[in-house]
Design a protein around this motif. Structure first.
Motif: not given
Length: 175
Positions: A151-154
């Motif tokens: 997953q991204d760092g959102s």
């Protein structure tokens, strides 16, 4: 004349949709700004190992925990099974926040693994191929967010202003 009135109305509606998200109700908006401790929506608990609670965590973390949203970046809140009230999770696979976390191993002031995001300086540990661990190192207590590597760092990005507003700044220092 009608265009002069319609344009500001459309802009306000677009801003509200962006802030509240599509499908938000008045109840959701009230919950987001109430300051009440979030109640988790997902019934499957996430087991989280937490460090012992320190007096610094007891002083700083309740302010942050009371401001955490029920939904974040499309992920809903999950129940947390831990020895600390200062842990919270979203989504499946879980992205886990720990307020009052241990200082990150390998942290060096000014090191290459530091990034500044929305007023918070993060140390990002990518040594585990399955999870990236983001630790806010410029607060009176470290705040750690574990994000699956897929997953991204959102979530750390979105929570940075909340953390900056809830936990006082402290000069980053290796601990």
């Amino acid at each position: 004349m009608a265009t002069a009135v319609a344009v500001p109305v459309v802009i306000v509606l677009l801003v509200l949709i962006r802030v509240l998200g599509p499908g938000s109700s008045d109840d959701d908006a009230a919950a987001d700004v109430s300051g009440a401790t979030p109640t988790q929506r997902d019934e499957s608990p996430v087991e989280v190992e937490t460090p012992p609670i320190t007096p610094e965590a007891d002083a700083a973390c309740p302010a942050l925990m009371s401001q955490l949203p029920l939904e974040l970046a499309g992920s809903t809140s999950r129940r947390v099974d831990s020895d600390s009230p200062y842990a919270h999770a979203w989504g499946d696979p879980a992205q886990v926040l720990i307020c009052g976390a241990d200082a990150p191993a390998g942290f060096v002031v000014g090191g290459p693994q530091l990034i500044q995001v929305n007023g918070v300086q993060w140390f990002v540990d990518t040594t585990d191929p399955t999870v990236n661990v983001w630790t806010a190192v410029d607060r009176t207590v470290p705040v750690e967010i574990s994000v699956p590597a897929s997953q991204d760092g959102s979530i750390p990005t979105l929570l940075s202003p909340v953390i900056a507003g809830a936990i006082p700044y402290a000069e980053p220092q290796p601990r």
